[in-house]
Write a protein that holds these residues in place. Structure first.
Motif, PDB file in Angstrom:
ATOM      1  N   ALA A   1       0.512   4.338   2.178  1.00 47.45           N
ATOM      2  CA  ALA A   1       0.631   4.270   3.647  1.00 47.45           C
ATOM      3  C   ALA A   1       1.652   5.310   4.123  1.00 47.45           C
ATOM      4  O   ALA A   1       2.618   5.614   3.412  1.00 47.45           O
TER       5      ALA A   1
ATOM      6  N   TYR B   1       0.855  -1.192   0.000  1.00 48.15           N
ATOM      7  CA  TYR B   1       0.000   0.000   0.000  1.00 48.15           C
ATOM      8  C   TYR B   1       0.891   1.242   0.000  1.00 48.15           C
ATOM      9  O   TYR B   1       1.164   1.837   1.058  1.00 48.15           O
TER      10      TYR B   1
ATOM     11  N   PHE C   1      -3.218   4.408   6.982  1.00 51.03           N
ATOM     12  CA  PHE C   1      -3.666   3.908   5.684  1.00 51.03           C
ATOM     13  C   PHE C   1      -4.766   4.848   5.193  1.00 51.03           C
ATOM     14  O   PHE C   1      -5.951   4.580   5.410  1.00 51.03           O
TER      15      PHE C   1
END
Ligand code: PLP
Length: 412
Positions: free
Chosen positions: A318, A315, A335
């Protein structure tokens, strides 16, 4: 696989700790205050444990004051100091009376902040809340400018419980020392008041530092008082301590007064029958820290590195909120596009226990005041989680977390 990554909230009791304390709940159940042989046995165990702890922190035996929690120890130092100040000031004329100043950072634990706010409500203290920078480090310039003759206490945590940032305790101590010296130099020697000599004192909440940081002796850090707690370091809940720098010697009587009065246990500082099992457990846990700390730190550093890299790969949006200068066992990460609440819930469904910051505010899920003080955006603050490791965690758990993460994030 059930995974517990919330060790900054509390840790399991170490098996060796448990083994050592169990007899004191049954066979050796005596009250240390009793004169007979059963009581003496408990007293011996308490003495032995107190000595162990005192040695670890480089202080004298009588400078370890056991309390029921770090919350109580923090209340003790703040309220105990104010109480003594007010006691001494009773003798002053109304026109000479001043409201004392306390300096804390904006990211202290609630047990410090709420105690300060409570005192403010009654006009018993004027509190300065220091800013922190984007990494969560206390503004030292502001500290220097905030110190004044009314300042009686500075309380800055050693390690923050949400991000793991390590505060520059030695530097802060130096600033306070310089201020104290300059205060005395300005005054003609004959005009020193006892207050000039006494204040300000420096306290640090070292709850999150205890099992990770090697430099923990009060004299090395230059702190007058330190708070520790058992249940963040593999000892049971319900045991903690306020530690007093031995340099203060009998002077400590001039600084604080007890807030829990009664039978006079803990050298008169904190009445109540001693938590014998807890005290023994805390001493054993500290002995184990001394043995395994270096090894655990290497392990946690590795966990943190793998987790950070893995999360950013899965991700890329993040955001890592724990700065480089943070302890190895805490990783705070956001997140964006998710909320902390839904992330905790999703991890929980996978039987992975994490938190959104401090345990106390986690249930209410208020936005983190720590991240807010670091000037992070609402989006980052509202999507932050805290992953904190303990010695029972393994690399396979880190890997399991990372294999579950894409699924958790996609299910949104
Ligand atoms: N101070 C810090 C930095 C903490 O992390 C905690 C616990 O979350 C406390 C104080 C309070 O500790 P206790 O649970 O022993 O009252």
């Amino acid at each position: 696989m059930k995974i517990y990554f919330d060790n900054a909230a509390t840790t399991p009791v170490d098996n060796e700790v448990l083994k050592e304390i169990l007899p004191y709940f049954s066979k050796e159940f005596g009250n240390p205050g009793s004169i007979h042989f059963i009581g003496r046995k408990a007293q011996e165990a308490v003495d032995f444990s107190r000595k162990r702890i005192a040695d670890y922190f480089g202080i004298e035996f009588e400078n370890v004051v056991f309390t029921s929690s770090a919350t109580e120890a923090n209340n003790f130092i703040i309220r105990g100091l104010i109480k003594k100040f007010e006691f001494d000031n009773q003798k002053l004329k109304e026109s000479e009376k001043i409201v004392p100043n306390i300096i804390v950072s904006k990211i202290e634990h609630e047990s410090i902040l709420e105690t300060c706010r409570d005192l403010e409500k009654f006009n018993r203290a004027l509190v300065t809340y220091l800013d922190v920078d984007k990494n969560g480090i206390v503004d030292l310039k502001q500290l220097k400018n905030s110190l004044r003759k009314e300042t009686i206490l500075i309380s800055i945590m050693n390690v923050n419980n949400e991000t793991g940032v390590i505060e520059p305790i030695k530097e802060i101590s130096k600033i306070i020392k310089e201020f104290k010296e300059s205060k005395l130099q300005i005054k003609n020697q004959n005009k020193y008041s006892l207050n000039d000599l006494k204040y300000p004192v420096f306290h640090t909440d070292a709850v999150q530092a205890l099992n990770i940081l090697k430099e923990i002796k009060l004299i090395d850090l230059g702190v007058d008082f330190m708070t520790i707690s058992g249940h963040k370091s593999y000892a049971p809940k319900g045991i903690a301590a306020l530690l007093i720098n031995s340099n203060l010697r009998d002077f400590k009587q001039e600084l604080i007064m007890p807030i829990i009065t009664g039978g006079g246990q803990e050298f008169g500082w904190r009445s109540s029958t001693e938590n014998v099992g807890g005290i023994i457990g805390l001493a054993k846990a500290i002995e184990l820290i001394e043995i395994s700390q270096a090894k655990e730190n290497i392990k946690f550093q590795n966990f943190k590195k793998i987790l950070k890299e893995g999360i950013l790969k899965i991700y890329p949006k993040a955001v890592i909120n724990s700065p480089l200068n943070s302890i190895s066992s805490i990783l705070n990460v956001s997140f964006p596009n998710f909320t902390s609440e839904e992330l905790i819930y999703k991890f929980d469904k996978e039987e992975i226990a994490i938190s959104a910051g401090s345990a106390c505010s986690a249930k209410a899920l208020k936005p983190s005041y720590v991240l807010k003080a670091m000037n992070l955006t609402d989006k980052i603050i509202n999507s932050a989680i805290r992953i904190s490791f303990g010695k029972q965690n393994s690399i396979s758990e880190i890997n399991y977390f990372l294999t579950k993460l894409p699924e958790i994030l996609n299910k949104n």
